[in-house]
Design an enzyme around this catalytic site. Structure first.
Site, PDB file in Angstrom:
ATOM      1  N   ARG A 173     -12.639  -3.865  -7.474  1.00 48.79           N
ATOM      2  CA  ARG A 173     -12.290  -4.664  -6.300  1.00 48.79           C
ATOM      3  C   ARG A 173     -13.562  -5.075  -5.541  1.00 48.79           C
ATOM      4  O   ARG A 173     -14.457  -4.258  -5.320  1.00 48.79           O
ATOM      5  CB  ARG A 173     -11.409  -3.824  -5.383  1.00 48.79           C
ATOM      6  CG  ARG A 173     -10.235  -4.533  -4.798  1.00 48.79           C
ATOM      7  CD  ARG A 173      -9.327  -3.581  -4.067  1.00 48.79           C
ATOM      8  NE  ARG A 173      -9.994  -2.633  -3.184  1.00 48.79           N
ATOM      9  CZ  ARG A 173      -9.488  -2.195  -2.035  1.00 48.79           C
ATOM     10  NH1 ARG A 173      -8.316  -2.641  -1.631  1.00 48.79           N
ATOM     11  NH2 ARG A 173     -10.118  -1.306  -1.312  1.00 48.79           N
ATOM     12  N   TYR A 212     -10.712  -0.987  10.615  1.00 52.23           N
ATOM     13  CA  TYR A 212     -11.965  -0.527  10.020  1.00 52.23           C
ATOM     14  C   TYR A 212     -12.374  -1.333   8.795  1.00 52.23           C
ATOM     15  O   TYR A 212     -13.409  -1.076   8.203  1.00 52.23           O
ATOM     16  CB  TYR A 212     -11.888   0.962   9.653  1.00 52.23           C
ATOM     17  CG  TYR A 212     -10.676   1.385   8.869  1.00 52.23           C
ATOM     18  CD1 TYR A 212     -10.596   1.171   7.500  1.00 52.23           C
ATOM     19  CD2 TYR A 212      -9.608   2.002   9.503  1.00 52.23           C
ATOM     20  CE1 TYR A 212      -9.490   1.562   6.776  1.00 52.23           C
ATOM     21  CE2 TYR A 212      -8.487   2.401   8.787  1.00 52.23           C
ATOM     22  CZ  TYR A 212      -8.433   2.181   7.421  1.00 52.23           C
ATOM     23  OH  TYR A 212      -7.324   2.560   6.711  1.00 52.23           O
ATOM     24  N   LYS A 213     -11.571  -2.310   8.390  1.00 54.45           N
ATOM     25  CA  LYS A 213     -11.918  -3.136   7.245  1.00 54.45           C
ATOM     26  C   LYS A 213     -12.666  -4.377   7.730  1.00 54.45           C
ATOM     27  O   LYS A 213     -13.811  -4.301   8.144  1.00 54.45           O
ATOM     28  CB  LYS A 213     -10.660  -3.493   6.463  1.00 54.45           C
ATOM     29  CG  LYS A 213      -9.900  -2.279   5.912  1.00 54.45           C
ATOM     30  CD  LYS A 213      -8.669  -2.697   5.134  1.00 54.45           C
ATOM     31  CE  LYS A 213      -7.788  -1.516   4.763  1.00 54.45           C
ATOM     32  NZ  LYS A 213      -8.417  -0.583   3.820  1.00 54.45           N
ATOM     33  N   PHE A 252       0.846  -1.182   0.000  1.00 56.16           N
ATOM     34  CA  PHE A 252       0.000   0.000   0.000  1.00 56.16           C
ATOM     35  C   PHE A 252       0.890   1.244   0.000  1.00 56.16           C
ATOM     36  O   PHE A 252       1.880   1.303   0.731  1.00 56.16           O
ATOM     37  CB  PHE A 252      -0.912   0.000   1.227  1.00 56.16           C
ATOM     38  CG  PHE A 252      -2.023   1.007   1.128  1.00 56.16           C
ATOM     39  CD1 PHE A 252      -3.046   0.839   0.209  1.00 56.16           C
ATOM     40  CD2 PHE A 252      -2.040   2.126   1.925  1.00 56.16           C
ATOM     41  CE1 PHE A 252      -4.065   1.768   0.099  1.00 56.16           C
ATOM     42  CE2 PHE A 252      -3.050   3.066   1.828  1.00 56.16           C
ATOM     43  CZ  PHE A 252      -4.069   2.886   0.911  1.00 56.16           C
ATOM     44  N   ASP A 274       2.277  -5.961   7.383  1.00 58.35           N
ATOM     45  CA  ASP A 274       1.061  -5.142   7.432  1.00 58.35           C
ATOM     46  C   ASP A 274      -0.120  -6.079   7.217  1.00 58.35           C
ATOM     47  O   ASP A 274      -0.226  -6.731   6.165  1.00 58.35           O
ATOM     48  CB  ASP A 274       1.125  -4.066   6.347  1.00 58.35           C
ATOM     49  CG  ASP A 274      -0.059  -3.107   6.407  1.00 58.35           C
ATOM     50  OD1 ASP A 274      -1.133  -3.496   6.891  1.00 58.35           O
ATOM     51  OD2 ASP A 274       0.082  -1.959   5.922  1.00 58.35           O
TER      52      ASP A 274
END
Length: 397
Positions: free
Chosen positions: A356, A209-210, A113, A184
């Site tokens: 996605r 938060y995912k 990322f 990560d």
């Protein structure tokens, strides 16, 4: 055996929406609003500053950290929550580099990322000691771990394609070369089984938060292997990581164990929402989540591809080689996704050409997955995405 009917009932989702974007922002648990309201009204409102002691606010970061630790294979007392993922990446990388002072290379990959790469480059520039951020293709990482590498900084699941790194194998290779390994877990925690202790990861970081459904801007977490925790020096020496925060000493002394990785004041209201989200995970087996995720993603791929070859699979074909997401490529990905969202099927886009879709068995059904694929196929067949209203780009994709 995980009862997915029970977990689905724990989420509050809008009617008429098929939500395939839990890999970017998880759905809201029903209990979150009440938990946050209790924190605001009964704790903050009634107890005021006394709530730091009486409501246990000060102990939230390690307490919540242990609950996340169960989902990522971390022993008790090795995970703490607070601040943002960017800060946690900075902390982990700075500590790891200090533990390898004779080496100057941080190895990452082009599927990482961008924030992780930005943080790494910014830290290396600040150090001014001739460090190099070496970025290679994801499939080239293993061969690139040479004896000049200080730290590997990798995201386990590629945020674009869902490609899955072998954490245990790459960590072992890093250690054999004398390097440390930072992972990560932003697209891993709550999505796939993770065993940071079993894989011998040195550091791990992640957001909540995912797949963990902690809400927008929910705080991040950091794991430090018990082997390193007393040697890891916190580059961001915040007062909450001090041995005695309320002694207000002018000199910093790191706290014991994982407590030293605390930085700023805990985000109490956000942590309350996260705790409500983690309640849903009680009794959930990650092996069951993984099996259900594979069933959902395979059904989606089959349904999309059976409608025609318009979209090209960007994710690994083998479900064991990807996380809990599926990506397709198309030159007009943005407009296609905009048309899909207008029809009530929510995924997202990653530049330049990736659509996605995330698969979250805690609240997503097979019927929804199939229906989402049917609507996508219809949009592609009719070329509904060519409508000019789907061409205008919004700030968040």
């Amino acid at each position: 055996m995980t009862d997915f009917a029970l977990t689905r009932a724990a989420f509050d989702r809008p009617a008429g929406v098929i939500y395939l974007d839990g890999n970017s922002l998880g759905a809201m648990p029903r209990a979150a609003a009440a938990r946050v309201e209790h924190t605001i009204r009964a704790e903050w409102g009634e107890r005021l500053i006394r709530a730091w002691n009486e409501a246990g606010w000060m102990a939230q970061p390690p307490r919540v950290g242990d609950r996340i630790g169960r989902l990522i294979g971390a022993p008790a007392g090795s995970v703490v929550v607070g601040d943002t993922l960017s800060i946690k990446v900075y902390q982990a990388l700075a500590a790891a580099l200090a533990m390898r002072p004779d080496r100057r290379v941080v190895l990452s990959d082009s599927g990482n990322f961008p924030t992780d790469l930005y943080i790494a480059q910014g830290l290396l520039d600040t150090l001014g000691q001739g460090h190099e951020l070496r970025v290679v293709a994801p499939e080239a990482v293993a061969q690139a771990i040479t004896d000049d590498v200080a730290v590997t900084l990798l995201t386990e699941v590629d945020y674009r394609t869902g490609r899955l790194h072998d954490m245990a194998a790459l960590t072992a290779r890093a250690h054999a070369a004398g390097a440390l390994a930072i992972w990560d877990l932003a697209h891993s925690a709550g999505a796939i089984p993770v065993d940071v202790a079993g894989a011998k990861a040195d550091f791990a970081v992640g957001c909540t938060y995912k797949y963990l459904n902690g809400g927008p801007g929910a705080p991040a977490f950091i794991y430090v292997s018990p082997e390193h925790v007393d040697a890891a020096q916190p580059a961001l020496a915040g007062w909450m990581g001090h041995e005695k925060p309320f002694a207000f000493d002018p000199d910093y002394r790191p706290g014991a164990g994982i407590e030293r990785m605390r930085v700023g004041t805990p985000p109490v209201i956000a942590l309350a929402a996260l705790e409500a989200a983690l309640d849903v995970w009680d009794g959930v087996d990650m092996a069951d989540v993984r099996a259900a995720s594979i069933r959902l993603s395979e059904r989606f791929i089959d349904s999309v591809e059976s409608a025609g070859p318009t979209l090209v699979l960007a994710s690994p074909r083998d479900p064991a080689a990807r996380g809990s997401q599926v990506s397709f490529r198309h030159p007009d990905a943005y407009a296609i996704m905009a048309a899909l969202i207008a029809r009530g099927v929510i995924g997202d886009v990653r530049a330049p050409d990736i659509l996605r879709f995330g698969f979250t068995p805690l609240y997503l059904t097979e019927e929804e997955v199939v229906q989402g694929a049917v609507i996508l196929a219809e949009i592609m067949r009719t070329e509904a995405w060519r409508d000019p209203r789907f061409q205008a780009r919004q700030a968040v994709t």
